[in-house]
Design a protein around this motif. Structure first.
Motif, PDB file in Angstrom:
ATOM      1  N   GLY A  28       0.941  -1.167   0.200  1.00  0.00           N
ATOM      2  CA  GLY A  28      -0.465  -0.075  -0.241  1.00  0.00           C
ATOM      3  C   GLY A  28       0.930   0.886   0.287  1.00  0.00           C
ATOM      4  O   GLY A  28       1.942   0.785   0.065  1.00  0.00           O
ATOM      5  N   LEU A  76      -5.546  -0.369  -5.629  1.00  0.00           N
ATOM      6  CA  LEU A  76      -5.229  -0.345  -4.066  1.00  0.00           C
ATOM      7  C   LEU A  76      -6.507   1.070  -4.056  1.00  0.00           C
ATOM      8  O   LEU A  76      -5.824   2.350  -5.283  1.00  0.00           O
ATOM      9  CB  LEU A  76      -3.790  -0.105  -3.858  1.00  0.00           C
ATOM     10  CG  LEU A  76      -2.928  -1.041  -3.836  1.00  0.00           C
ATOM     11  CD1 LEU A  76      -1.761  -0.490  -3.376  1.00  0.00           C
ATOM     12  CD2 LEU A  76      -3.476  -2.225  -2.317  1.00  0.00           C
ATOM     13  N   ARG A  82      -3.538  -3.880   1.669  1.00  0.00           N
ATOM     14  CA  ARG A  82      -3.476  -5.662   1.720  1.00  0.00           C
ATOM     15  C   ARG A  82      -2.304  -6.151   1.978  1.00  0.00           C
ATOM     16  O   ARG A  82      -1.381  -6.146   1.085  1.00  0.00           O
ATOM     17  CB  ARG A  82      -3.813  -5.043   0.577  1.00  0.00           C
ATOM     18  CG  ARG A  82      -5.233  -4.379  -0.443  1.00  0.00           C
ATOM     19  CD  ARG A  82      -6.665  -5.011  -0.072  1.00  0.00           C
ATOM     20  NE  ARG A  82      -6.557  -5.857  -0.276  1.00  0.00           N
ATOM     21  CZ  ARG A  82      -7.126  -6.204  -1.572  1.00  0.00           C
ATOM     22  NH1 ARG A  82      -7.228  -5.177  -2.781  1.00  0.00           N
ATOM     23  NH2 ARG A  82      -6.402  -8.067  -2.526  1.00  0.00           N
TER      24      ARG A  82
END
Length: 186
Positions: A28, A76, A82
């Motif tokens: 991320g 994302l 994640r």
């Protein structure tokens, strides 16, 4: 796919039942800031090259990858993190399979392929810069932009490009690391 280790690369966790080794980390904008420089139609998409770098970073650069397939891209949100896992199957003779997954459940497969010992040593054959025309690099990035692909400075490593009828060659400058990211480049 429940082993969790946010440090990458770390010591992979081996499953006693399957023999798999799993490297887990977060993906991320906070944990891997380079991803914000790779957008398609305004959305952050993790580039396939990140999966290749992760595999080689975990195993070392003295490996080569073949038959790499990319499946579902990892999209994302701006602040989304994640869990990602790179799974290495037990070695079979001189090759080993890998796969890249993201969660949470249900887990999504992003890539898979085969790992072999040794770097690629065969030169590219049948392609010659002398049969191509050098093109302005900025035109290439302008074309990407028109197609909805926005590449920030970390993804502008192409320095020169030559194009032929059905092929192209590029000269790349590859950084030794990505600032503030835990995903290594071998």
């Amino acid at each position: 796919r429940n082993e969790q280790n946010t440090e990458f690369p770390g010591v992979g966790q081996r499953s006693a039942l399957s023999g798999e080794t799993v490297y887990s980390f977060l993906m991320g904008a906070t944990s891997q800031p380079f991803v914000v420089d790779h957008r398609v139609f305004g959305s952050i998409l993790v580039p396939g090259a990140a999966w290749v770098a992760g595999v080689l970073g975990a195993l070392g650069p003295q490996k080569r990858l073949e038959q790499v397939s990319f499946y579902q891209p990892l999209r994302l949100g701006e602040m989304e993190e994640r869990p990602v896992q790179i799974v290495f199957s037990p070695a079979q003779e001189e090759k080993q399979m890998f796969s890249v997954w993201s969660g949470p459940a249900p887990w999504t497969r992003h890539a898979e392929g085969w790992i072999y010992a040794g770097k690629v040593s065969a030169p590219i054959s049948g392609i010659s810069v002398h049969q191509m025309q050098e093109k302005p690099v900025e035109k290439l990035f302008e074309g990407f932009s028109r197609m909805g692909v926005e590449l920030g400075s970390l993804f502008r490593s192409i320095r020169r490009v030559w194009a032929g009828k059905e092929e192209a060659l590029t000269e790349l400058i590859i950084p030794n690391y990505i600032p503030n990211a835990s995903l290594p480049i071998p």
